[in-house]
Design an enzyme around this catalytic site. Structure first.
Site, short mmCIF file in Angstrom:
data_model
loop_
_atom_site.label_atom_id
_atom_site.label_comp_id
_atom_site.label_asym_id
_atom_site.label_seq_id
_atom_site.Cartn_x
_atom_site.Cartn_y
_atom_site.Cartn_z
N HIS A 1 43.47 44.17 47.37
CA HIS A 1 42.58 43.30 46.36
C HIS A 1 41.16 43.10 47.15
O HIS A 1 41.07 42.78 48.30
CB HIS A 1 43.13 42.15 46.26
CG HIS A 1 42.62 41.44 44.81
ND1 HIS A 1 41.47 41.03 44.74
CD2 HIS A 1 43.28 41.38 43.63
CE1 HIS A 1 41.35 40.52 43.61
NE2 HIS A 1 42.39 40.61 43.05
N GLY B 1 34.34 33.95 56.14
CA GLY B 1 33.66 34.55 55.21
C GLY B 1 32.92 33.44 54.13
O GLY B 1 32.43 32.63 54.83
#
Length: 556
Positions: A83, A173
């Site tokens: 994903h 992130g």
């Protein structure tokens, strides 16, 4: 009074380590005011979709607490999965469920983003309704380049986070948060390759292959991938608005393309939760396509699960996958009187309090009258003894605007369905009457120049609640009259009691309207309500007498 309810659906970049997933979900469960509804991990995607609900304060706390755990335990430098993703907490949408607006959810997203930035130092982007910049409004725009391209992206001033530093945090992130309408994550199973599934996705998704070659289905995003644990490919899609493109439409379109490629479709999968409305829409589609006769909600849900193959990958338990059923316990908060036992309701009506009183009782009685009418219909339908009445009953129902999606074949049952709908419409009026009275009492304590207007608005609401009881009851008299002519005459006593109960419910609601109009200062409003009530009551008396005359003539 129902409490505000927001849904939060954070997607975490971890779908394989049960200890990390449990730590994240425990952070949500341990947050006061949050109810964890669903945890859906995927090994191939290496991603877990979590669904929980709470009020506007609790939902932000729950999301933040889970993010803290993800920040500590997930290492994005080691993450691999099918994903697209850009952060440990990849995306965190807030969705209005009940008694909250989109603006409320936007505020939730902004509070969440600010807390993540201030307390954890994380870069947070806003998307969908929470973003006002077109070039970075959609998730795919923000996530373009994914985690691997994030470090360079953050160097561009155009991609400075909405909250937090423009700084690349290798272990984490960045995250995206925002507000949106209910999104359904939906996968169609294909016995083929990843490339073949992706080809179907390109055909159906709105973006298609390019601007010059768009796909067929509006508000649908999609890709194709292969799921190792299922040993098959999937067309993986997000339905941004299931009322624009329904689940069954997506399934049928994917199936059509698969047949053209000589591929087998083996059911489908909903990731996370789904609104009941989306499931019932699918059921109604197959009912129409196959000329079926199904009215019961539970049977409709079962039909949709079967036709869409929703249990192909794992058992689809409606009680655990349909959000309306998951939050059904809240009904005791939303409709405390209607959720009581008969004994408890009678005892609280008889207590030394001004509410609940006659208005709630009138709505209750009217609902029971409607229910008895429906009962008489069900005691007729489906019995061999009364098969000769089938053709007659099919002609009883005139076109109904709110039932156009049900085929002519099932018109046999629409009389009962209309009565059942009226019954369900009347049930909330039991609580609405008491709630409206309490709000009127509260308006009397308002201070200053706003008091008169506050009292007037509250009083109008108090008047409109029993008036709505009268309107709903009055709307089903044509059905009751037709039922009187055709229902199983062995149910005469039940039906006749229903007629008189419906009449009494209207009369009781009328008394509440009249007593509340005594202090009404808006003369125009007062005159209009009195005129409408006169028409409804006269029609009620006439229809009640006519219905009883019909059943009496049939039994003599």
């Amino acid at each position: 009074m129902s409490k505000p309810l927001v849904e939060c659906v954070p997607n975490f970049s971890e779908g394989r380590d049960p200890k990390i997933i449990e730590a994240i979900t425990n952070a949500i469960k341990e947050t006061p005011g949050c109810t964890l509804l669903d945890v859906d991990p995927g090994k191939s995607t290496n991603r877990t979709v979590v669904t929980f609900v709470g009020d506007t304060t609790a939902i932000v706390n729950g999301a933040f607490n889970a993010t803290k755990v993800a920040f500590l335990l997930i290492d994005m430098t080691k993450h691999q999965g099918a994903h697209p993703r850009m952060g440990a907490l990849d995306v965190c949408p807030f969705v209005p469920v009940r008694d909250v607006t989109m603006e409320d959810c936007i505020e939730c997203a902004k509070q969440f983003g600010k807390r993540c930035a201030d307390e954890l130092g994380l870069p947070i982007f806003l998307y969908e309704e929470a973003s006002n910049r077109d070039y970075r409004k959609q998730l795919k725009q923000i996530r373009n380049g994914e985690y691997e391209g994030l470090e360079e992206k953050l160097k561009d001033p155009k991609w400075a986070p909405d909250f937090g530093p423009a700084k690349f945090i290798p272990s984490y992130g960045a995250s995206v948060t925002g507000a949106r309408n209910f999104l359904i994550a939906y996968n169609v199973n294909v016995l083929g390759t990843k490339e073949q599934a992706h080809r179907i996705a390109l055909n159906v998704r709105e973006a298609g292959r390019s601007e010059k070659e768009p796909g067929r289905l509006k508000m649908v995003k999609g890709i194709g991938w292969y799921v190792d644990e299922y040993n098959m490919a999937q067309v993986s899609m997000n339905l941004d608005n299931y009322k624009v493109t329904a689940v069954h439409t997506v399934f049928e379109e994917c199936s059509k393309d698969a047949r053209e490629l000589n591929l087998a479709v083996t059911g489908s999968e909903i990731v996370g939760l789904v609104p009941l409305d989306a499931i019932l829409m699918a059921a109604d589609y197959y009912i129409k396509q196959e000329n079926l006769f199904i009215i019961d909600e539970g049977q409709k849900v079962r039909l949709a699960i079967n036709r869409l193959g929703l249990s192909a990958c794992s058992p689809f338990d409606p009680k655990k996958r349909i959000i309306d059923y998951m939050v059904q316990e809240d009904l005791k908060v939303a409709e405390p009187l209607a959720s009581m036992t008969v004994r408890s309701f009678i005892e609280i009506v008889g207590a030394r309090t001004t509410a609940p009183g006659g208005g709630s009782v009138a709505a209750n009685i009217a609902a029971l009258g409607s229910a008895l009418g429906a009962m008489a219909g069900w005691m007729t339908y489906g019995k061999k003894k009364f098969e000769d009445l089938d053709s007659t009953m099919r002609e009883l129902i005139p076109p109904l605007d709110n039932l156009q999606n049900i085929q002519t074949f099932v018109n046999i049952s629409l009389q009962m369905l209309l009565l059942k709908r009226a019954m369900k419409d009347l049930i909330p009026m039991i609580d609405a009457d008491t709630k409206g009275f309490n709000e009127y009492v509260e308006s009397m304590s308002v201070k200053g120049p706003q008091r008169d207007q506050a009292v007037l608005n509250a009083l109008k609401k108090v008047v409109n609640i029993p008036l709505n009881t009268m309107r709903i009851s009055n709307s089903i008299w044509p059905t009751m009259l037709k039922m009187a002519e055709c229902c199983n005459i062995n149910s005469k006593s039940d039906f006749d009691i229903g007629v008189k109960a419906l009449e009494l419910g209207v009369w009781g609601a009328l008394q509440n309207v009249n007593i509340n109009l005594v202090d009404m200062k808006d003369e125009k409003f007062k005159a209009e309500v009195q005129a409408e009530c006169k028409v409804i009551w006269e029609n009620t008396v006439k229809c009640s007498e006519k219905a009883l005359a019909i059943t009496n003539s049939r039994s003599s």
